[in-house]
Design a protein around this motif. Structure first.
Motif, PDB file in Angstrom:
ATOM      1  N   PRO A  95       0.855  -1.183   0.000  1.00 41.69           N
ATOM      2  CA  PRO A  95       0.000   0.000   0.000  1.00 41.69           C
ATOM      3  C   PRO A  95       0.898   1.242   0.000  1.00 41.69           C
ATOM      4  O   PRO A  95       1.988   1.218   0.578  1.00 41.69           O
ATOM      5  N   GLN A  96       0.425   2.307  -0.624  1.00 40.58           N
ATOM      6  CA  GLN A  96       1.228   3.527  -0.713  1.00 40.58           C
ATOM      7  C   GLN A  96       0.882   4.434   0.470  1.00 40.58           C
ATOM      8  O   GLN A  96      -0.197   5.034   0.508  1.00 40.58           O
ATOM      9  N   GLY A  97       1.811   4.518   1.426  1.00 41.19           N
ATOM     10  CA  GLY A  97       1.540   5.239   2.677  1.00 41.19           C
ATOM     11  C   GLY A  97       1.167   6.693   2.472  1.00 41.19           C
ATOM     12  O   GLY A  97       0.359   7.243   3.215  1.00 41.19           O
ATOM     13  N   ASP A  98       1.763   7.325   1.443  1.00 35.51           N
ATOM     14  CA  ASP A  98       1.504   8.750   1.245  1.00 35.51           C
ATOM     15  C   ASP A  98       0.473   8.994   0.135  1.00 35.51           C
ATOM     16  O   ASP A  98       0.428  10.086  -0.432  1.00 35.51           O
ATOM     17  N   ALA A  99      -0.352   7.994  -0.142  1.00 34.21           N
ATOM     18  CA  ALA A  99      -1.397   8.184  -1.170  1.00 34.21           C
ATOM     19  C   ALA A  99      -2.285   9.367  -0.776  1.00 34.21           C
ATOM     20  O   ALA A  99      -2.566   9.579   0.406  1.00 34.21           O
ATOM     21  N   GLN A 104      -9.400   5.656  -2.579  1.00 31.52           N
ATOM     22  CA  GLN A 104      -8.875   5.170  -3.864  1.00 31.52           C
ATOM     23  C   GLN A 104      -7.746   4.162  -3.638  1.00 31.52           C
ATOM     24  O   GLN A 104      -7.615   3.181  -4.350  1.00 31.52           O
ATOM     25  N   GLU A 105      -6.918   4.452  -2.657  1.00 28.80           N
ATOM     26  CA  GLU A 105      -5.751   3.597  -2.418  1.00 28.80           C
ATOM     27  C   GLU A 105      -6.174   2.183  -1.994  1.00 28.80           C
ATOM     28  O   GLU A 105      -5.625   1.200  -2.480  1.00 28.80           O
ATOM     29  N   VAL A 106      -7.161   2.080  -1.115  1.00 25.91           N
ATOM     30  CA  VAL A 106      -7.567   0.738  -0.685  1.00 25.91           C
ATOM     31  C   VAL A 106      -8.222  -0.014  -1.851  1.00 25.91           C
ATOM     32  O   VAL A 106      -8.052  -1.227  -1.990  1.00 25.91           O
TER      33      VAL A 106
END
Ligand code: GLP
Length: 233
Positions: A95-99, A104-106
């Protein structure tokens, strides 16, 4: 659940390594990976081996919200240091921590997992029985989501940070539902601090109060536990 009791984390790493080697030989292509101190001996064995993951995909369980990938406390950085720089995969996902957009990220991460079903998932366990960052009370059917960390997890993970205030309060985590879809699961637990969680996971009722107890519902789980962590069984 199959239980393997080992002397220490060194032996545990060897057992887990063998399962990785076997899976790779049998055509596994997607490996679910974990962070924390527990999987380190497994990663050391993988790094020292001749196994080749350059055609395989890795998908990590979780990441702290707010940390950039180059932050030394991020799980992205941890994976780079302990595994990927020596054993590169064809593609590695976290997962992109700084999304910018959590929702959207999940969704993006669930798409990645749906497109790359996990053949072998490696797990550690929190002192309160959490897996990934699925804290007590988590829904067993959950997909990837943003989680508020409990005070006990923040305190336990503070050892990796300068002080407790620097530990992020949120994380992205695969859900328990996601984890249970993995074809095969290895859960490692080492040290006396994990003994109560291990007993609850294996012998306790299947209840959200102990997220790891959900693994009792999965058909192919191997728990690799050292003697100290097995003490309450
Ligand atoms: C963190 C991670 C978990 C890990 C747990 C235990 O909370 N999100 O995936 O299993 O810590 O960590 P350790 O292995 O350092 O005891």
């Amino acid at each position: 659940m199959k239980l393997i009791v080992v002397k220490d984390s060194e032996q545990g790493g060897k057992e887990a390594y063998q399962i990785f080697a076997e899976a790779l030989k049998n055509g596994a292509t997607v490996f679910g990976l974990a962070t924390g101190s527990t999987p380190l001996t497994t990663y050391q064995k993988l790094v020292a081996s001749k196994l080749d993951f350059s055609d395989a995909i890795s998908i990590n369980l979780d990441e702290y919200v707010g940390l950039k990938p180059d932050n030394p406390q991020s799980y992205q950085y941890f994976m780079q240091e302990h595994l990927f720089k020596s054993k590169p995969f064809k593609r590695s996902y976290l997962p992109q921590g700084d999304a910018k957009d959590a929702a959207q990220e999940v969704k993006r991460y669930d798409r990645v997992i749906a497109e790359n079903p996990i053949d072998l998932q490696l797990l550690g366990i929190g002192r309160n029985g959490h897996i990934g960052f699925n804290e007590p009370g988590s829904d067993f059917t959950s997909a990837t989501h943003k989680v508020a960390l409990t005070p006990s997890t923040i305190a336990a993970n503070a050892r990796f940070f300068k002080n407790k205030d620097e530990v992020p309060r949120y994380a992205y985590s695969m859900g328990i539902g996601t984890i249970l879809k993995s074809k095969k699961i290895i859960l490692e637990a080492f040290g006396a601090a994990k003994a109560a969680a291990v007993a609850a996971m294996i012998e306790g009722p299947v209840t959200p109060a102990c997220p790891a107890s959900a693994l009792q519902k999965h058909a192919d789980v191997v728990a690799i536990v050292d003697e100290a962590a097995a003490a309450k069984l």
